[in-house]
Design an enzyme around this catalytic site. Structure first.
Site, short mmCIF file in Angstrom:
data_model
loop_
_atom_site.label_atom_id
_atom_site.label_comp_id
_atom_site.label_asym_id
_atom_site.label_seq_id
_atom_site.Cartn_x
_atom_site.Cartn_y
_atom_site.Cartn_z
N LYS A 1 -2.37 -2.13 -3.28
CA LYS A 1 -3.43 -1.28 -2.70
C LYS A 1 -3.03 0.18 -2.89
O LYS A 1 -2.39 0.78 -2.02
CB LYS A 1 -3.61 -1.62 -1.21
CG LYS A 1 -4.60 -0.73 -0.49
CD LYS A 1 -5.02 -1.31 0.85
CE LYS A 1 -5.88 -0.36 1.63
NZ LYS A 1 -6.58 -0.97 2.75
N GLU B 1 0.83 -1.22 0.00
CA GLU B 1 0.00 0.00 0.00
C GLU B 1 0.86 1.26 0.00
O GLU B 1 1.23 1.78 1.07
CB GLU B 1 -0.94 0.01 1.21
CG GLU B 1 -1.84 1.25 1.23
CD GLU B 1 -2.79 1.31 2.43
OE1 GLU B 1 -2.66 0.49 3.36
OE2 GLU B 1 -3.67 2.18 2.42
N SER C 1 -9.62 4.04 0.30
CA SER C 1 -10.58 5.12 0.04
C SER C 1 -10.01 6.49 0.42
O SER C 1 -10.42 7.50 -0.15
CB SER C 1 -11.92 4.87 0.74
OG SER C 1 -11.79 4.78 2.14
N GLY C 2 -9.11 6.55 1.39
CA GLY C 2 -8.34 7.76 1.64
C GLY C 2 -9.10 8.96 2.17
O GLY C 2 -8.61 10.07 2.07
N GLY C 3 -10.32 8.75 2.70
CA GLY C 3 -11.09 9.87 3.22
C GLY C 3 -12.12 10.42 2.24
O GLY C 3 -12.77 11.43 2.51
P1 13P Z 1 -9.19 4.13 4.02
O1 13P Z 1 -10.06 3.37 3.05
O2 13P Z 1 -9.96 4.77 5.14
O3 13P Z 1 -8.22 5.05 3.33
O4 13P Z 1 -8.28 3.06 4.75
C1 13P Z 1 -7.62 2.13 3.98
C2 13P Z 1 -6.46 1.64 4.72
O5 13P Z 1 -6.34 0.47 4.97
C3 13P Z 1 -5.43 2.62 5.13
O6 13P Z 1 -4.24 1.95 5.45
#
Ligand code: 13P
Length: 347
Positions: A219, A177, A261-263
């Site tokens: 990711k 990620e 999703s990042g917020g």
């Molecule tokens: P979000 O979808 O809230 O960005 O979280 C994904 C995640 O696993 C962050 O490490």
């Protein structure tokens, strides 16, 4: 190293038109989300919230794998089952976050490096014994004045590759990620350029560290304008920028791409994922989700720490998971969000 089991697990995580659920918020992050809603911040409230998630009826119809946090994998449900066992009962593959968080990168003001490589080999072996079949490590590469620097990108790419190799050696599928966050006023093109540079660096390092591409999941962030950018592009533009960027940097050997999703608001995240699957139905990799906030947030608000709200919160979780499963197949529509639809879908 046996690579077939890794490939089998990676394929299972991507199969069936499903996606992943990140429920691996660290204790400080989970507490921050609880505090915002007036929920008491202690081990038991965190445990009971996570029990609510994994006991959501029919969750396994939309979710293939769930990522746990260290505290949670050591806890049990009221039934006495461990969290990995409860997930397996729900037909969900258990996973675990293994990074120790993004810390200030010495010498690079405003930039971060993710820590956790020391002792990682022993930790992932312990998690595997507890039932984890895959793992996650998040790197954060911010956009700002003069950043990201090559030094930050290289350090994070190297750490991601070392983590991925260590996981595969212990039989766990690494979720790799590298997140370019949406904080700031940058535009879509700036996010595209940085995301492409980051992905090139990450795959360079993955190859150098002999990571089996067929036994991992990527990711990434979607390619988005920053939250403070005055021009917010539509879902089709975001879909085109994201997939074109990935096509330039991600080998076809990778079995799947599962976005964070990042917020983003939940419905927007679903709409953008849907647009990708409508417009790129024959992309080299399945395009799915590995959301935390965009699945959990509405349910957390409904629950607010009250037992009486648990069923409604589970309905909401199930609904968001179903919307994202539809988006993964290019079948998501705004009508699915109509208030009258949620109970119908959840029956
Ligand atoms: P979000 O979808 O809230 O960005 O979280 C994904 C995640 O696993 C962050 O490490």
């Amino acid at each position: 190293m046996k690579t077939q089991p890794l490939q089998d697990t990676a394929r299972k995580l991507i199969a069936g038109g499903k996606g992943l659920l990140a429920m691996d918020e660290s204790t400080p992050t989970c507490n921050k989300r609880f505090a915002a809603l007036g929920i008491p911040q202690n081990q038991e409230t965190r445990r009971s919230y996570r029990e609510l998630i994994v006991t959501t009826p029919h969750l396994g119809e939309s979710i293939s794998g769930a990522i746990l946090f260290d505290e949670t994998i050591r806890q049990t449900l009221t039934s006495g089952d461990t969290f990995p066992k409860a997930l397996l009962n729900a037909d969900i593959v258990p996973g675990i976050k293994v990074d120790l968080g993004a810390k200030d990168l010495a010498g690079f003001p405003g930039e971060k490096i993710t820590e956790g490589l020391d002792g990682l080999s022993a930790r992932v072996r312990e998690y595997a014994q507890m039932g984890a079949q895959f793992a996650k490590w998040r790197a954060v590469i911010a956009i700002g004045g003069g950043i990201p620097t090559p030094g930050c990108i290289e350090a994070n790419a190297h750490a991601l590759a070392r983590y991925a190799a260590i996981c595969q050696d212990a039989g766990l599928v690494p979720i790799v990620e590298p997140e370019v966050p949406m904080d700031g006023p940058h535009d879509l093109q700036q996010c595209y350029d940085v995301t492409e540079r980051v992905l090139h660096a990450v795959f360079n390092q993955l190859l150098r560290q002999r990571v089996v591409l067929e036994g991992m999941i990527l990711k990434p962030n979607m390619v988005l304008p920053g939250k403070d950018c005055p021009h917010q592009d539509g879902a089709d533009q975001v879909a085109d920028a994201t997939v074109h960027c990935l096509l330039r940097a991600v080998p076809a050997a990778v079995p799947g791409v599962a976005f964070l999703s990042g917020g983003q608001p939940s419905e927007l995240a679903s709409a953008r994922l849907n647009a990708m699957n409508v417009r790129f139905a024959s992309s080299p990799w399945p395009l799915t989700f590995s959301f935390s906030r965009a699945i959990q947030h509405p349910a957390l608000e409904i629950w607010s720490g009250q037992i009486a709200n648990a069923n409604a919160a589970q309905q909401s979780l199930r609904h968001r998971a179903e919307c994202n499963r539809a988006a993964r197949r290019g079948l998501y529509t705004a009508e699915m969000e109509a208030p009258s639809m949620a109970p119908i879908m959840s029956r």
